[in-house]
Enzyme design. Sequence first.
Site, PDB file in Angstrom:
ATOM      1  N   GLU A  47       0.845  -1.206   0.000  1.00 30.70           N
ATOM      2  CA  GLU A  47       0.000   0.000   0.000  1.00 30.70           C
ATOM      3  C   GLU A  47       0.872   1.245   0.000  1.00 30.70           C
ATOM      4  O   GLU A  47       2.022   1.222   0.471  1.00 30.70           O
ATOM      5  CB  GLU A  47      -0.890  -0.017   1.263  1.00 30.70           C
ATOM      6  CG  GLU A  47      -1.814   1.188   1.363  1.00 30.70           C
ATOM      7  CD  GLU A  47      -2.884   1.051   2.442  1.00 30.70           C
ATOM      8  OE1 GLU A  47      -2.819   0.098   3.237  1.00 30.70           O
ATOM      9  OE2 GLU A  47      -3.780   1.924   2.465  1.00 30.70           O
ATOM     10  N   ASN A 194     -12.463  -1.185  -0.825  1.00 37.83           N
ATOM     11  CA  ASN A 194     -11.732  -1.772   0.303  1.00 37.83           C
ATOM     12  C   ASN A 194     -12.351  -1.253   1.603  1.00 37.83           C
ATOM     13  O   ASN A 194     -12.597  -0.051   1.733  1.00 37.83           O
ATOM     14  CB  ASN A 194     -10.256  -1.345   0.251  1.00 37.83           C
ATOM     15  CG  ASN A 194      -9.524  -1.664   1.551  1.00 37.83           C
ATOM     16  OD1 ASN A 194      -9.213  -2.819   1.824  1.00 37.83           O
ATOM     17  ND2 ASN A 194      -9.275  -0.647   2.376  1.00 37.83           N
ATOM     18  N   GLU A 195     -12.603  -2.151   2.515  1.00 36.89           N
ATOM     19  CA  GLU A 195     -13.169  -1.778   3.815  1.00 36.89           C
ATOM     20  C   GLU A 195     -14.275  -0.735   3.631  1.00 36.89           C
ATOM     21  O   GLU A 195     -14.260   0.344   4.242  1.00 36.89           O
ATOM     22  CB  GLU A 195     -12.078  -1.320   4.802  1.00 36.89           C
ATOM     23  CG  GLU A 195     -11.087  -2.443   5.085  1.00 36.89           C
ATOM     24  CD  GLU A 195     -10.202  -2.272   6.308  1.00 36.89           C
ATOM     25  OE1 GLU A 195     -10.133  -1.167   6.879  1.00 36.89           O
ATOM     26  OE2 GLU A 195      -9.567  -3.278   6.698  1.00 36.89           O
ATOM     27  N   TYR A 261      -7.073  -8.903  11.601  1.00 40.22           N
ATOM     28  CA  TYR A 261      -5.761  -8.582  12.158  1.00 40.22           C
ATOM     29  C   TYR A 261      -5.640  -9.160  13.574  1.00 40.22           C
ATOM     30  O   TYR A 261      -6.610  -9.161  14.338  1.00 40.22           O
ATOM     31  CB  TYR A 261      -5.551  -7.064  12.215  1.00 40.22           C
ATOM     32  CG  TYR A 261      -5.206  -6.454  10.864  1.00 40.22           C
ATOM     33  CD1 TYR A 261      -3.923  -6.586  10.345  1.00 40.22           C
ATOM     34  CD2 TYR A 261      -6.160  -5.770  10.117  1.00 40.22           C
ATOM     35  CE1 TYR A 261      -3.591  -6.039   9.111  1.00 40.22           C
ATOM     36  CE2 TYR A 261      -5.836  -5.219   8.870  1.00 40.22           C
ATOM     37  CZ  TYR A 261      -4.549  -5.362   8.383  1.00 40.22           C
ATOM     38  OH  TYR A 261      -4.216  -4.826   7.159  1.00 40.22           O
ATOM     39  N   GLU A 318      -6.332  -9.086   3.861  1.00 36.36           N
ATOM     40  CA  GLU A 318      -5.481  -8.391   4.838  1.00 36.36           C
ATOM     41  C   GLU A 318      -5.457  -9.232   6.105  1.00 36.36           C
ATOM     42  O   GLU A 318      -6.519  -9.567   6.642  1.00 36.36           O
ATOM     43  CB  GLU A 318      -6.002  -6.977   5.145  1.00 36.36           C
ATOM     44  CG  GLU A 318      -5.783  -6.015   4.001  1.00 36.36           C
ATOM     45  CD  GLU A 318      -6.151  -4.570   4.334  1.00 36.36           C
ATOM     46  OE1 GLU A 318      -6.031  -4.154   5.506  1.00 36.36           O
ATOM     47  OE2 GLU A 318      -6.550  -3.857   3.394  1.00 36.36           O
TER      48      GLU A 318
HETATM   49  O1  AHR Z   1      -3.041  -2.488   6.263  1.00 36.59           O
HETATM   50  C1  AHR Z   1      -3.286  -1.258   6.874  1.00 36.59           C
HETATM   51  C2  AHR Z   1      -4.731  -0.847   6.778  1.00 36.59           C
HETATM   52  O2  AHR Z   1      -5.531  -1.733   7.504  1.00 36.59           O
HETATM   53  C3  AHR Z   1      -5.345  -0.861   5.414  1.00 36.59           C
HETATM   54  O3  AHR Z   1      -5.096   0.299   4.700  1.00 36.59           O
HETATM   55  C4  AHR Z   1      -6.810  -0.973   5.700  1.00 36.59           C
HETATM   56  O4  AHR Z   1      -7.511  -1.626   4.678  1.00 36.59           O
HETATM   57  C5  AHR Z   1      -6.852  -1.712   7.020  1.00 36.59           C
HETATM   58  O5  AHR Z   1      -7.665  -1.096   7.935  1.00 36.59           O
END
Ligand code: AHR
Length: 514
Positions: A47, A194-195, A261, A318
């Site tokens: 990114e 995205n998101e 995450y 992600e």
């Molecule tokens: O990977 C960092 C960020 O995490 C990304 O930009 C976003 O999609 C997510 O919240």
Amino acid sequence: MKKGLGLMTGLFILLGVAVNGQENSMKLDFAEANQVINKNIYGQFAEHLGRCIYDGIWVGPDSDMANVNGYRQDVLEALKELQIPVLRWPGGCFADTYHWKDGVGPVQDRPNIENVFWGGVIEDNSFGTHEFLNLCEIIGADPYISANVGSGTVKEMVEWIEYMTADSDVPMANWRRENGREKPWDVKFLGIGNESWGCGGDMTPEYYSDLLRQYSLYARQYGKGKFERVGCGANGDDYRWTDVLMKNAGRNMDALSVHYYTIATGNWGSKSAATGFDEGLYIKGLKQGLRMDEIITKHSEMMDKYDPEKRVGMLVDEWGIWTDAEPGTNPGFLYQQNSMRDALIAATTFDIFHKHADRVQMANIAQVVNVLQAMILTEEDKMILTPTYHVFRMYAGHQDAVSIPVELSSENYSFGTDVIPAISGTASQKDGKVNVNLSNTNPHKSIKVTVDLSSGEVKKVNNGTVLTAPEFNSVNTFDDADVVSPKDFSQYKFSKNVLEVTMPPLSVVALELE
Ligand code: AHR
């Protein structure tokens, strides 16, 4: 009644064995091996965030740093070695602020923009569509483009597709030719937003599914190929998002993403440090990582409701551990160190992905260089490979191999009130070779694991590799780059279809059998 009791007793015995640590074993079921592990599970994500693109990958052709047409030479070589099947770009949150026309044409004419999500720094657009797609060609990765839905338009996305993939006499393809690229690129994956529930537009799933239907309709690839249209998926355990998307727009996509995450503390407000953490945070980090199994299982159940044939792939586009940023760095750059704990998180997550290979078709760890759970860290002209990089290398044999189901029995590793299995593992076969990976999460104890190969025809062990470290929080540094690095491994005995592996404390092992 009696039958029920019998079952319970059986279960109790099984758990009893595991808890007492009497038996650690992995039994491979060759007869049931039929599911291919999509190589794209080993995908990466780059990114425009912090020092991932600029500094990390791109220094520009006029840099004093050794470079190949603007790409850092050391990083380029390391990326090639990694055998990256697919690379996602330009974001992340950045993607929904990105207007691709800013990033093509003569560099001096490209406008500056402010990178509003990531540190408010100036983005000069010197790395754009050509620079990204050429990089993919150089390292042999398929491009996964994330299109702007949050602040873009259907027209903007369609023109981008035309620019990248059309070979005919149409305006965007002609503009690409003027900018130096005659032939279209081979773009395999297109993310539609995205998101979108957060930084990509703060939408409800109902509203986004309508947009997905609309954008998908016009997301036609030019030329002979056909790309996968990826719907923006849920945030972690938001199963309702998946439910609504599959119900309203299941027909309009080829894949649906999900982001998960690992936060060791479980608290986004105070994630804890990437280095110097104690055993409590070590085990909590691993435990949070293992939640990936539950996340995938529950999203899969939701997808199965509408798509029992599993036509729509799940892309975990992600994932990885997210800690506090390194002290003294810009918090908006998400630069963090990478430890032996993180290597174990990567290994155990791959074991989970393999288990779900029927639905999980891609995964993209966040992110490839200098951001979050990175493969590579750079500091000026120095570069180090992280423990996570080594795990990717040690699992590379599983790419497009046939998964061999395993029955695993493990003792527990516990600290305080937290308990996880000590042993994790996976197996696959390809081209006459069998790849077996095992991890021992216990930092205090070496563990003997019996691998039962009796359902197959394994003749020998070709080689073994181990990744271990002095401490669970050991890291590679710019002064000492090999604290956590792979070594040859020979602590195994093979005879009569049984492989006995002595796993050092805190280790990931890869074995190639034949
Ligand atoms: O990977 C960092 C960020 O995490 C990304 O930009 C976003 O999609 C997510 O919240």
